[in-house]
Design a protein around this motif. Sequence first.
Motif, PDB file in Angstrom:
ATOM      1  N   LYS A 120     -25.014 -15.549  13.214  1.00  0.00           N
ATOM      2  CA  LYS A 120     -25.328 -14.794  14.431  1.00  0.00           C
ATOM      3  C   LYS A 120     -24.123 -14.009  14.963  1.00  0.00           C
ATOM      4  O   LYS A 120     -24.166 -13.486  16.075  1.00  0.00           O
ATOM      5  N   GLY A 121     -23.042 -13.998  14.214  1.00  0.00           N
ATOM      6  CA  GLY A 121     -21.908 -13.175  14.603  1.00  0.00           C
ATOM      7  C   GLY A 121     -21.175 -13.616  15.842  1.00  0.00           C
ATOM      8  O   GLY A 121     -20.453 -12.823  16.457  1.00  0.00           O
ATOM      9  N   VAL A 122     -21.325 -14.888  16.219  1.00  0.00           N
ATOM     10  CA  VAL A 122     -20.629 -15.365  17.413  1.00  0.00           C
ATOM     11  C   VAL A 122     -19.669 -16.478  17.011  1.00  0.00           C
ATOM     12  O   VAL A 122     -18.582 -16.200  16.523  1.00  0.00           O
ATOM     13  N   ASP A 123     -20.085 -17.745  17.182  1.00  0.00           N
ATOM     14  CA  ASP A 123     -19.163 -18.814  16.847  1.00  0.00           C
ATOM     15  C   ASP A 123     -19.125 -19.052  15.342  1.00  0.00           C
ATOM     16  O   ASP A 123     -19.965 -18.546  14.594  1.00  0.00           O
ATOM     17  N   SER A 124     -18.120 -19.820  14.946  1.00  0.00           N
ATOM     18  CA  SER A 124     -17.861 -20.001  13.509  1.00  0.00           C
ATOM     19  C   SER A 124     -17.478 -21.446  13.222  1.00  0.00           C
ATOM     20  O   SER A 124     -16.948 -22.141  14.082  1.00  0.00           O
ATOM     21  N   THR A 125     -17.762 -21.859  11.998  1.00  0.00           N
ATOM     22  CA  THR A 125     -17.386 -23.186  11.532  1.00  0.00           C
ATOM     23  C   THR A 125     -16.613 -23.066  10.234  1.00  0.00           C
ATOM     24  O   THR A 125     -16.999 -22.303   9.338  1.00  0.00           O
ATOM     25  N   LEU A 126     -15.526 -23.801  10.139  1.00  0.00           N
ATOM     26  CA  LEU A 126     -14.724 -23.896   8.920  1.00  0.00           C
ATOM     27  C   LEU A 126     -14.830 -25.330   8.404  1.00  0.00           C
ATOM     28  O   LEU A 126     -14.588 -26.260   9.152  1.00  0.00           O
ATOM     29  N   LYS A 127     -15.195 -25.468   7.147  1.00  0.00           N
ATOM     30  CA  LYS A 127     -15.363 -26.792   6.572  1.00  0.00           C
ATOM     31  C   LYS A 127     -14.441 -26.992   5.376  1.00  0.00           C
ATOM     32  O   LYS A 127     -14.205 -26.052   4.601  1.00  0.00           O
TER      33      LYS A 127
END
Lengths: 109, 114
Positions: free
Chosen positions: B71-78
């Motif tokens: 959605k182009g807002v928040d992000s997750t790095l795994k």
Amino acid sequence: SQQGEEDPQALSIQEGENATMNCSYKTSINNLQWYRQNSGRGLVHLILIRSNEREKHSGRLRVTLDTSKKSSSLLITASRAADTASYFCVSDSWGKLQFGAGTQVVVTP
Amino acid sequence: EAGVAQSPRYKIIEKRQSVAFWCNPISGHATLYWYQQILGQGPKLLIQFQNNGVVDDSQLPKDRFSAERLKGVDSTLKIQPAKLEDSAVYLCASSLARNTGELFFGEGSRLTVL
């Protein structure tokens, strides 16, 4: 890989003295930025100088840029204990950003 | 104006375990960056998003690292599975758009892998 290299790696000065650090980069840039990072914290933007500028001032900060030598310098005048931090130059090649390794500055009262 | 939010601030895991970091950029910022900063070094770009598309992930170890920005807002790095050398601070930054200069950084997520 790091594009920029800062010099010196570490700098220790007393309050009231000036601190000068240098940065070199490798490719053409559209601007160069300097950031400060206090221990254990995120980075804070200090100043941006565009490739067509040679010198810029902001408060006690003075930045120079020499695109022919691919180098920049940051001068902090009348340093304070609160200026103790790591300082990073960031070369911006049209959206591609590269950080240097940083200069660790310690200002003692 | 709210700054860049990151969580968790600290995480300790054992090697081969997995971990996820979350970032919420400044509202309206189209560009989002994840950096890895190893102690004593400058930040190294892992991945750059423009809205929800990847602009640069050339330095992302794709065998173990993944990131998304739905959605182009928040992000997750795994990271899965984690290695000892992944111990670092993971910094999220955002900017209005590419080529607009100033990056705004979060406080970072410090990962220790034992």
